[in-house]
Design an enzyme around this catalytic site. Structure first.
Site, PDB file in Angstrom:
ATOM      1  N   GLU A 189       0.796  -1.230   0.000  1.00 45.65           N
ATOM      2  CA  GLU A 189       0.000   0.000   0.000  1.00 45.65           C
ATOM      3  C   GLU A 189       0.831   1.283   0.000  1.00 45.65           C
ATOM      4  OE1 GLU A 189      -2.672  -0.418   3.296  1.00 45.65           O
ATOM      5  OE2 GLU A 189      -3.425  -2.346   2.601  1.00 45.65           O
ATOM      6  N   GLU A 222      -6.630 -11.053  -0.507  1.00 49.40           N
ATOM      7  CA  GLU A 222      -7.586 -10.501   0.461  1.00 49.40           C
ATOM      8  C   GLU A 222      -8.964 -10.269  -0.170  1.00 49.40           C
ATOM      9  OE1 GLU A 222      -5.656  -7.393   2.909  1.00 49.40           O
ATOM     10  OE2 GLU A 222      -3.778  -8.010   1.950  1.00 49.40           O
TER      11      GLU A 222
END
Length: 497
Positions: free
Chosen positions: A252, A380
């Site tokens: 991220e 995820e």
């Protein structure tokens, strides 16, 4: 004389890269064979010099390049499962560990994320959950226990410092049970994650590893970072070769929300988190931390371990094009052969923004990443539940739609190599207050309709592939038959003459 020296050096190089005559193979301890014929060096890492034969990695030379006295520590003691009260002990999973299996049906790796913020609440601490996982999945990742916050050992670092050593202390106890479980059952682990602006302890950046001390220099931070990654990958490579064969190296690092990025880098580098906290890595060492972390990881990873950049909302188009920003970052990493795949975190909102809009953007992002030739790993994978009595019906439709989108792109040539759903069951039994209802298995570890929806999509894909294969086979038979008829006709004509 100069010519003879060159010949001598060439001969020594050939000897150094040839397989030893006694058939000893140094790289087999990493589950990688030694090269049989090639002498071409494709990659050099801390552990050895590597070539490729028939598309597979192989070890060159007569021995590892790792210093002989640099031996990673042995694994810590495993958890005694018999001493654990299994919260899933009363779940009858007999119909879940027979019949359909996601791992067997999927044309790519199908994994699951393990919950738990301690060994005592980890999925691997349940015998029943272990049985389910090894039948339904062929890989898993830890949602927490392999992150720096759980692995870096502050007391150990401080002790080393007082003894005159700058070596980073690591604690492998939180996830060693998973390594052992995976190795014994032929499962793979996705290492998550080496560097992230969250769950990375602040003391790591301070003098003497003390929360109250001043921050150290950029040079010291990178020295610590390299030592941490070297030990982490070394322990896993040496003791459990081939088990952790994928690593999320950086997580991220891209942000497109206004006021939270630095675009002087050309790829919208995150400066502030979604929640408004500072990106500690950007603050302390600048945007180069992403590339430098990947360089370190490539140096210490085995050649058959895939290094991944992982991010969420990879399909976001507002207020800036996050898909393009990630493409730009991937290109920077690819120029130095630092990255092997892109991790697409797939948290999908069911209402806001509208689900159909999310699916359309997700579809476009998959197509754009595929057009760049990226290996894509779906990580995820979670669709949040809606409120109301029809939440399950809505969830089933949405999981089916998302899986159809993934499989459509896979069929069209997207190099999707894995899908990982996030979490094993609704109302996770290790947490008394868990109200999650986004998983594929319910509180009793039974298949939810969402599981069946995904399975139906996978089966439909396989049936279509089989039908196409049968058609091609029939066409080949038809062509062969036509050739035989033509040859017979020619023979008949010849006889008449």
């Amino acid at each position: 004389m100069k010519f003879n020296s060159i010949l001598l050096l060439s001969s020594l190089s050939a000897v150094a890269l040839a397989r030893p005559h006694d058939n000893a193979c140094w790289s087999e301890k990493f589950n990688i064979p030694c090269c049989q014929t090639t002498k071409e060096v494709v990659r050099t890492t801390y552990d050895g010099i590597w070539g490729m034969e028939n598309g597979e990695w192989c070890g060159l030379g007569t021995e590892s390049t790792r210093p002989k006295d640099d031996i990673p520590p042995s694994p810590p003691a495993l958890l005694d499962l018999d001493s654990v009260v299994d919260p899933a002990a009363d779940c009858d999973i007999s119909n879940v560990i027979t019949g359909d299996s996601l791992a067997q049906e999927a044309p790519f790796r199908f994994g699951v994320g393990f919950n738990g913020a301690a060994v005592s609440t980890s999925t691997t601490s349940s015998k029943v959950m272990r049985e389910l996982v090894k039948y339904q999945f062929n890989s898993f990742s830890y949602s927490n226990l392999m992150k720096p916050l759980f692995v870096l050992d502050q007391a150990g670092c401080q002790k080393n410092f007082k003894n005159g050593s700058n070596e980073i202390a690591l604690n492998f106890t939180p996830f060693v049970d998973g390594l052992d479980y995976a190795q014994k059952n032929g499962l793979h682990i996705r290492g998550h994650v080496l560097v992230w602006h969250k769950q990375f302890p602040d003391w790591f950046f301070r003098e003497e590893f003390d929360d109250a001390k001043e921050y150290v220099s950029e040079e010291v931070i990178y020295e610590r970072l390299e030592n941490y990654i070297k030990q982490y990958l070394g322990f896993v490579n040496y003791n459990y070769p081939g088990v952790v064969d994928v690593w999320d190296v950086v997580n991220e690092a891209v942000e497109v929300l206004e006021g939270k990025f630095d675009n002087s880098t050309g790829w919208y580098t995150r400066t502030i988190t979604y929640e408004g906290d500072r990106n500690i890595w950007y603050d302390f060492v600048g945007p180069d931390y992403v590339v430098k972390t990947f360089r370190i990881a490539r140096k210490y990873a085995l050649p058959n371990v895939k290094l991944v950049y992982n991010d969420y909302d990879t399909f976001a188009q507002q207020p800036h094009d996050k898909t393009q920003a990630i493409i730009d970052l991937m290109h920077i990493l690819q120029k130095e052969d630092l990255v092997d795949a892109l991790g697409m975190q797939s948290y999908i909102q069911p209402i806001d923004p509208p689900f159909e809009e999310n699916v359309a953007n997700y579809d476009k992002a998959l197509q754009r990443f595929a057009a760049e030739g990226f290996e894509i790993q779906i990580t995820e994978f979670t669709i949040y539940a809606t409120n109301g009595e029809d939440w399950l019906e809505t969830q089933v439709y949405q999981y089916r739609k998302m899986m159809e989108t993934i499989m459509k792109n896979y069929k069209n040539g997207a190099n999707i190599t894995s899908v990982t759903v996030f979490g094993l069951q609704d109302g996770y039994r290790f947490y008394e207050s868990d109200s999650t209802k986004t998983r594929l298995f319910d509180h009793e570890l039974q298949k939810k309709p969402t599981y069946e929806a995904i399975m139906e999509v996978l089966k439909a894909y396989n049936a279509e592939v089989n039908d196409e294969s049968n058609i091609e086979s029939d066409e080949e038979i038809s062509v062969d038959a036509d050739v035989d008829v033509a040859e017979d006709s020619a023979d008949d004509d010849s006889d008449e003459e």
